[in-house]
Scaffold this motif. Structure first.
Motif, mmCIF file in Angstrom:
data_model
loop_
_atom_site.group_PDB
_atom_site.id
_atom_site.type_symbol
_atom_site.label_atom_id
_atom_site.label_comp_id
_atom_site.label_asym_id
_atom_site.label_seq_id
_atom_site.Cartn_x
_atom_site.Cartn_y
_atom_site.Cartn_z
ATOM 1 N N ARG A 39 38.365 46.775 42.182
ATOM 2 C CA ARG A 39 38.248 45.790 41.115
ATOM 3 C C ARG A 39 36.828 45.248 41.035
ATOM 4 O O ARG A 39 36.354 44.881 39.952
ATOM 5 C CB ARG A 39 39.228 44.629 41.352
ATOM 6 N N GLU A 41 34.104 46.930 41.418
ATOM 7 C CA GLU A 41 33.283 47.865 40.650
ATOM 8 C C GLU A 41 33.649 47.860 39.166
ATOM 9 O O GLU A 41 32.774 48.036 38.305
ATOM 10 C CB GLU A 41 33.446 49.280 41.218
ATOM 11 N N SER A 42 34.941 47.653 38.872
ATOM 12 C CA SER A 42 35.373 47.758 37.480
ATOM 13 C C SER A 42 35.365 46.432 36.727
ATOM 14 O O SER A 42 35.157 46.400 35.518
ATOM 15 C CB SER A 42 36.793 48.357 37.405
ATOM 16 N N HIS A 43 35.583 45.307 37.432
ATOM 17 C CA HIS A 43 35.725 44.019 36.757
ATOM 18 C C HIS A 43 34.665 42.999 37.157
ATOM 19 O O HIS A 43 34.563 41.948 36.517
ATOM 20 C CB HIS A 43 37.110 43.410 37.044
ATOM 21 N N GLY A 44 33.936 43.272 38.212
ATOM 22 C CA GLY A 44 32.923 42.306 38.625
ATOM 23 C C GLY A 44 33.393 41.434 39.775
ATOM 24 O O GLY A 44 34.585 41.358 40.101
ATOM 25 N N ALA A 47 35.963 38.278 38.921
ATOM 26 C CA ALA A 47 37.348 38.674 38.655
ATOM 27 C C ALA A 47 38.016 39.207 39.907
ATOM 28 O O ALA A 47 39.181 38.914 40.189
ATOM 29 C CB ALA A 47 37.388 39.709 37.539
ATOM 30 N N ALA A 48 37.278 40.014 40.709
ATOM 31 C CA ALA A 48 37.850 40.554 41.944
ATOM 32 C C ALA A 48 38.149 39.439 42.935
ATOM 33 O O ALA A 48 39.182 39.446 43.621
ATOM 34 C CB ALA A 48 36.893 41.575 42.554
ATOM 35 N N TRP A 51 41.288 37.652 41.916
ATOM 36 C CA TRP A 51 42.472 38.461 42.235
ATOM 37 C C TRP A 51 42.825 38.333 43.714
ATOM 38 O O TRP A 51 43.999 38.172 44.062
ATOM 39 C CB TRP A 51 42.183 39.926 41.895
#
Length: 893
Positions: A39, A41-44, A47-48, A51
């Protein structure tokens, strides 16, 4: 690539690692790390991180409730007893939650039933805590006392000064007198309530103003610069919380319906020297202006005016009884109190807290008893549901017993279920009360209208709710737990119920229904008594007609209307203008309006040569057309007329009560009354009907009516006008007429007389509605209870009913039989409840008006209502029983 974590995410990882109890914890954290970096790598990072924190906050409860997260038996042996107990509790909670999810109907009804009881209790707890339990916000409140609080004895300034001087070292006294002011600042003057206090007032209370300072002794001397303190609410609403208000001058106009004497009141601008605390309410009502009480021995009129009430602070180690005895001893040596010495000796000195809350304690404690009954009914209802549910789970419980669970283990499981239900209901109930409380406060009677956020759900209320939840758990959970474990050893897998169901369980359910109906009967009977009392109060003969009467209270200031003739001229012009309004049939004025304002009393002599002939009567200053406007009947003689003016013979009217007291065998017309000085007061020219002046619930007092044109009294007066075309438009027309005479005169109240009378009985109305709501809630819970029990019994007896139908019984006979069964149980509950209601009805005596606490009509009506409700609740299950298919039932036997 090296995996890195921010400081925040590292904390979340640590929480997850601590949450996992078994050996798989490291693997779980590793898997979460992998997902986190994906997450990342994909969302920053943000956001990670969010989560991961979501996992940390939700993972623990999920693992804790999942029995698969338990440690192994060997792990349990290595841990403390507390840890093992918590582990078992987690397992019980998980099974309970899973069971509730499978039975949403049972769960919803149980939580809603208990939540209703908890919400009602929370609301009443908040009222009781705020109005009764919470002490006044002053240092050492137990040492603050109210001297002679009954109101039967009001001191003069001369008596108070001597009393204060002669009192032994048992405490310190401070006096106050109620005042009404109009403060200028907007387009029109605004009415404000106030008091005048002794300069030591704030010292005796032990609490200084929130801003500024209190009064000095010099400011209470005649001729001193007028000063005042204002309330925190007035500071916010009228002056926008302006800090520069201190030292500013504001215009205060007296709005007082008593003699206009310079020493008593000032109409000059006042310098604001302080702001009161937000919760300043030592007199039991909100005051917006506080002025010093001026003691002027040269002002004989004011110095001898009996209007003062007294507070005090006990000396260390002194008691209220010691202060009372000291006051009695001092009164024996004070001229003016000698004639009232017997009254002084009988009066008590009580704590300030008791004086402020004593009038609401009975009603609030009765309300507390009522909501407790509602909670008990709710507990009985849920206990019935739990018993039915436990009976349906006998096979499950038997399997658990066969696998090694002892009775204690099964009982703990059932108690855990009850505890979860009670906790959920408590959360819902407290939340509902917290939301409803601010919306209900505007409907509270004035006696409970505490300032600001004084009525709130605080720590004390939550402690009381916690106690109620423990009671709920004990009543609603203990019996089902005991019943669920009592028969485990007699049940085997594959066992089927007998044809008649479980008689013992049915008896327990019926006993709970009897309890519910008995408690409901007590509430319904109490509500019936209060409603009947309120109906009598609204239908009482007042002595006047309030229909189509508009009232406007006007308060000319003594600064601008110090001359008596100026005040009289103002009212004559104002009344002439009001009578000219289209649709106005009659108009007059009185200085104390019946019911809304009460009224003062005065001593007089019926025989000027006999000092022992002094008596007390209420006096009313009126204009000639007042009696006609209010439709007060004239029984003998003549009414007041326009020629009864200054310089003409002094005349007056007496009411029937005073006439019968003074001249039972003579014609009252032509009799004379005298002042206590021996000077002639007035000659009686007429006798009027009795009027309930003080309150609707109090009998008429002896009263005299004096013409305004011959009186030195009365500044503020209420103009009354009778017109069929009432409403806001008429009120505005009247105000415009008055302001056309004097645009600066304060109009302190404009309202229909019926509205004022309705407000005067707001307390009885509130408690009648409150008890009625509790009674309706009890009936609703009773209906649910009877319906649930009857449905359960019908299900248990399905085979028996089917066999009876197969053997020839008709559906009608089955229906009547089931209703008769429910009626017998209901009758027992109703009779027990009525017996309890009759035995306890005396506690309602203080709230009843012209209604006996043993009124048979109320109890018979309550019994009929409960009987109809009980039969109606039993009808649907009974009809279901009559529709049982005998073929299906016989196949199941």
């Amino acid at each position: 690539m090296k995996k890195t974590f921010s400081r925040s995410t590292s904390l979340a990882r640590a929480i997850v690692a601590r949450t996992i109890w078994d050996s798989d914890g490291e693997d779980v954290v590793t898997n979460l790390d992998e997902i986190y970096h994906a997450r990342l790598e994909s969302h920053g990072r943000a956001a990670a991180g969010l989560w991961y924190w979501g996992q940390a906050l939700t993972f623990g409860p999920r693992v804790w409730l999942d029995p698969r997260g338990r440690r192994t038996p060997s792990d349990r042996r290595d841990r403390s007893i507390l840890a093992v107990w918590l582990d078992d509790l987690r397992t019980d909670a998980w099974f309970a939650v899973r069971g509730f999810r499978r039975s949403p109907g049972f769960t919803g009804v149980s939580i809603a039933t208990l939540a209703l009881g908890i919400a009602a209790n929370t609301l009443i707890y908040a009222l009781v805590s705020s109005a009764v339990l919470r002490p006044p916000p002053f240092p050492d409140p137990d040492r603050l006392v109210w001297v002679w609080p009954s109101g039967e004895l009001s001191l003069t300034m001369a008596s108070f000064v001597e009393l204060e001087r002669r009192l032994d070292n048992v405490g310190e006294l401070t006096a106050f007198a109620s005042r009404e002011f109009a403060i200028r600042g907007g387009e029109r003057p605004d009415e404000v309530l106030g008091v005048s206090v002794s300069p030591n007032h704030f010292g005796v209370l032990g609490r200084p103003p929130a801003e500024g300072r209190g009064f000095s002794a010099e400011e209470a001397q005649p001729g001193a610069e007028p000063v005042a303190l204002i309330s925190h609410e007035l500071w916010l609403s009228h002056f926008g919380e302006d800090p520069s208000i201190l030292g500013s001058r504001v215009d205060l106009f007296t709005a007082a319906a008593i003699p206009m004497v310079p020493g008593a009141f000032t109409g000059a601008p006042h310098t604001v020297i302080g702001v009161l605390p937000p919760d300043y309410r030592p007199f039991g009502y909100r005051v917006d202006v506080v002025t010093p009480l001026v003691a002027d021995p040269d002002d004989s009129a004011f110095y001898q005016m009996g209007e003062l009430s007294v507070l005090g602070r006990l000396a260390p180690e002194a008691t209220a009884e010691q202060m009372r005895l000291g006051l009695v001893s001092a009164a024996q040596r004070i001229p003016g109190l000698e004639q009232d010495l017997e009254l002084v000796s009988e009066q008590e000195v009580i704590s300030l807290h008791t004086a402020l809350t004593g009038h609401v304690r009975p009603a609030l404690f009765l309300s507390l008893g009522a909501v407790t009954i509602v909670l008990l009914i709710a507990c009985a209802n849920v206990a019935n549901l739990m018993l039915a549910r436990t009976q349906s789970r006998r096979r499950e419980l038997a399997v658990r017993a066969a696998l090694g669970a002892d009775r204690g283990r099964v009982a703990r499981q059932l108690l855990t279920e009850s505890a979860i239900l009670a906790t959920a209901a408590g959360a819902v109930g407290v939340g509902a009360a917290w939301i409803l409380l601010p919306r209900l406060i505007p409907f509270l009677p004035a006696e409970l209208a505490l300032p600001g956020d004084a009525i709130r759900v605080d720590g004390v209320v939550l402690m009381l709710v916690a106690g109620a939840l423990l009671v709920t758990l004990a009543l609603a959970g203990l019996l089902p737990a005991l019943r669920g474990t009592g028969a485990l050893l007699s049940v085997v897998v594959g066992h089927r119920k007998g044809v008649g169901g479980n008689p013992r369980a049915n008896r327990t359910n019926q006993i709970l229904v009897v309890t519910q109906l008995a408690l409901a009967a007590m509430l319904v009977s109490g509500a019936g008594l209060l409603l009947r009392s309120f109906a009598h109060l609204t239908d009482v003969e007042t002595g006047f007609s309030a229909r189509n009467v508009m009232t406007v209270r006007v308060a000319p200031s003594d600064a601008r209307y110090a001359d008596t003739e100026l005040r009289r001229a103002f009212y004559e012009r104002a009344l002439a203008g009001v009578r000219s309004i289209a649709g106005v049939d009659a108009a007059g004025a009185i200085h104390f309006l019946p019911v809304a304002d009460g009224g003062p009393s005065v001593y007089f002599l019926s025989d000027p040569t006999d000092p022992e002939s002094h008596q007390l009567t209420g006096y009313r200053v009126v204009t000639p057309d007042y009696l006609e406007t209010m439709q007060i009947p004239l029984l003998e003689g003549r009414s007041l007329v326009d020629t009864d003016v200054a310089g003409a013979p002094l005349v007056g009217l007496v009411n029937r009560t005073l006439a019968e007291r003074l001249w039972p065998d003579r014609d009252p017309v032509g009799q004379r009354l005298y002042r206590t000085s021996g000077q002639e007061w007035f000659t009686v020219v007429g006798v009027t009907g009795d009027v309930r002046q003080s309150a609707l619930g109090l009998p008429p007092n002896a009263e005299a009516y004096l013409p305004m044109a011959q009186s030195q009294w009365a500044s503020a007066m209420t103009i009354v006008l009778r017109s069929a075309s009432g409403g806001p438009r008429l009120a505005q027309q009247v105000e415009d007429v008055i302001w056309s005479v004097d645009p600066d005169v304060p109009i302190t109240r404009t309202a229909p007389l019926e509205e004022l009378m309705s407000a005067s009985i707001a307390g009885p109305r509130f408690y009648s509605v409150l008890f009625s709501l509790f009674a309706l809630l009890a009936l609703l819970l009773g209906v649910i209870g009877i319906y649930g029990v009857m449905s359960y019994i019908v299900r248990q007896r399905t085979d028996e009913i089917g066999i009876r139908l197969a053997l020839g019984a008709t559906g009608r006979r089955i229906l009547l039989g089931e209703i008769l069964r429910a009626s017998r149980v209901s009758a027992v509950g109703i009779l027990v409840g009525l017996a309890g209601a009759i035995a306890s009805s005396r506690v309602l005596t203080s709230l009843l008006y012209e209604v006996s606490p043993f009124d048979p009509a109320v109890f018979l009506t309550a019994a009929a209502v409960l009987g109809i409700v009980a039969v109606g609740a039993a009808f649907i299950p009974a009809r279901r029983a009559a529709g049982v298919d005998p073929v299906v039932s016989i196949r199941g036997v």
